[in-house]
Design an enzyme around this catalytic site. Structure first.
Site, PDB file in Angstrom:
ATOM      1  N   HIS A 127       0.833  -1.204   0.000  1.00  0.00           N
ATOM      2  CA  HIS A 127       0.000   0.000   0.000  1.00  0.00           C
ATOM      3  C   HIS A 127       0.873   1.263   0.000  1.00  0.00           C
ATOM      4  O   HIS A 127       0.656   2.180  -0.805  1.00  0.00           O
ATOM      5  CB  HIS A 127      -0.918  -0.028   1.234  1.00  0.00           C
ATOM      6  CG  HIS A 127      -1.772   1.188   1.402  1.00  0.00           C
ATOM      7  ND1 HIS A 127      -3.087   1.238   0.989  1.00  0.00           N
ATOM      8  CD2 HIS A 127      -1.494   2.413   1.911  1.00  0.00           C
ATOM      9  CE1 HIS A 127      -3.581   2.441   1.254  1.00  0.00           C
ATOM     10  NE2 HIS A 127      -2.633   3.177   1.811  1.00  0.00           N
ATOM     11  N   GLU A 128       1.879   1.293   0.864  1.00  0.00           N
ATOM     12  CA  GLU A 128       2.734   2.495   0.954  1.00  0.00           C
ATOM     13  C   GLU A 128       3.567   2.663  -0.313  1.00  0.00           C
ATOM     14  O   GLU A 128       3.743   3.770  -0.813  1.00  0.00           O
ATOM     15  CB  GLU A 128       3.633   2.408   2.194  1.00  0.00           C
ATOM     16  CG  GLU A 128       2.869   2.531   3.500  1.00  0.00           C
ATOM     17  CD  GLU A 128       1.972   3.769   3.544  1.00  0.00           C
ATOM     18  OE1 GLU A 128       2.428   4.858   3.171  1.00  0.00           O
ATOM     19  OE2 GLU A 128       0.795   3.630   3.937  1.00  0.00           O
ATOM     20  N   HIS A 131       1.501   4.147  -3.054  1.00  0.00           N
ATOM     21  CA  HIS A 131       1.357   5.611  -2.976  1.00  0.00           C
ATOM     22  C   HIS A 131       2.521   6.292  -3.720  1.00  0.00           C
ATOM     23  O   HIS A 131       2.323   7.276  -4.428  1.00  0.00           O
ATOM     24  CB  HIS A 131       1.380   6.089  -1.523  1.00  0.00           C
ATOM     25  CG  HIS A 131       0.055   6.056  -0.822  1.00  0.00           C
ATOM     26  ND1 HIS A 131      -1.097   6.580  -1.352  1.00  0.00           N
ATOM     27  CD2 HIS A 131      -0.296   5.583   0.409  1.00  0.00           C
ATOM     28  CE1 HIS A 131      -2.098   6.425  -0.487  1.00  0.00           C
ATOM     29  NE2 HIS A 131      -1.643   5.807   0.579  1.00  0.00           N
ATOM     30  N   GLU A 191      -6.428   6.720  -1.544  1.00  0.00           N
ATOM     31  CA  GLU A 191      -6.412   5.588  -0.612  1.00  0.00           C
ATOM     32  C   GLU A 191      -6.916   4.306  -1.268  1.00  0.00           C
ATOM     33  O   GLU A 191      -6.293   3.252  -1.146  1.00  0.00           O
ATOM     34  CB  GLU A 191      -7.276   5.906   0.615  1.00  0.00           C
ATOM     35  CG  GLU A 191      -6.550   6.719   1.656  1.00  0.00           C
ATOM     36  CD  GLU A 191      -5.250   6.066   2.077  1.00  0.00           C
ATOM     37  OE1 GLU A 191      -5.288   4.985   2.665  1.00  0.00           O
ATOM     38  OE2 GLU A 191      -4.189   6.635   1.790  1.00  0.00           O
TER      39      GLU A 191
END
Ligand code: ZN
Length: 265
Positions: A127-128, A131, A191
């Site tokens: 997820h990070e 981003h 997100e």
């Protein structure tokens, strides 16, 4: 004409003039990006040095190795050779993790209490990293530049490497200012995009994408327990039943298309 209409027209005009509208990696969503990826990476690598200086690294070799192992697999799946990948485990009892553009990834020991399985750790790191790969910080910086400088935003962005204003906006966008790892909230679009791309990366790296669901379920339970004062990570990454439902809805297709179990040995 109201203010938001004017702003929209200004955004569209700038987009057209500068051809600054890019397509997001993986999802093809249109993005407004005034900062080049090279500038972003340069700022990210500089900021990473500050983080390394400021934070205490964990001496738990086993967990630090685990973070590196999972991170390297996701990095390999991301096929981003221009990134200078490195994975750090910071000794701090806070639920947090982030990735700077350029490939420096920071995980806090506090998040490992929730990400107990490697599939869950892969979900959080995926997820990070998503981003960063999808350039959400660059997008946030571009919006902040537009709001602060209007028509001059583009010319200020061109001098990004040397402009103090741009450095400050970078710090806000990535949370590497006074309080490391405290960033402005991502938009819901960013997100949910990071959830999707993160699951794709984790699955390509050989991790079971359902790790994302159990991870966010634990986040949800954790934030309910904490009540009024959610930890930093959860204030910028709110967990909710809707988020978990969205993840569950995407999971099957991602597993079928990307899960490469044979990579796990
Ligand atoms: Zn996020």
């Amino acid at each position: 004409m109201n203010r938001s209409m004017k702003r929209t027209i200004l955004l569209i005009a700038l987009c057209a003039i500068l051809a600054a509208c890019a397509k997001a990696a993986y999802t093809n969503r249109s993005q407004l990006l005034l900062i080049s990826e090279g500038q972003e990476t340069q700022l990210g690598l500089q900021a990473a040095q500050d983080v390394v200086k400021k934070e205490k690294m964990s001496t738990d070799q086993m967990q630090a190795e685990r973070v590196k192992r999972v991170g390297r697999r996701i990095a390999a799946a991301s096929n981003k050779p221009d990134y200078k990948w490195e994975f750090f485990l910071i000794e701090k009892d806070t639920v947090n993790a982030f990735c700077l553009p350029g490939g420096k990834v920071f995980v806090y020991t506090g998040i490992l209490d929730l990400a107990t399985t490697n599939d869950e750790l892969a979900a959080i790191m995926g997820h990070e990293i998503a981003h960063a790969l999808v350039r959400h910080g660059g997008e946030r910086m571009s919006t902040a530049l537009m709001l602060q400088f209007g028509g001059q935003a583009a010319s200020i962005a061109l001098g990004a490497g040397t402009s103090p204003a741009v450095s400050q906006i970078f710090s806000q966008a990535y949370g590497v200012g006074a309080q490391v790892g405290v960033l402005l909230p991502h938009s819901r679009t960013q997100e949910s995009e990071a959830d999707e791309v993160g699951m794709i990366l984790a699955a390509m790296a050989g991790y079971e994408p359902s790790g994302a669901m159990t991870l966010w379920q634990k986040m949800d339970a954790y934030s309910a327990k904490k009540g009024q004062t959610p930890p930093v990570f959860l204030s910028t990454h709110p967990s909710s039943k809707q988020r978990i439902a969205d993840i569950q809805a995407k999971m099957g297709a991602i597993r079928a298309k990307y899960y490469r179990q044979q990579l796990l040995q």
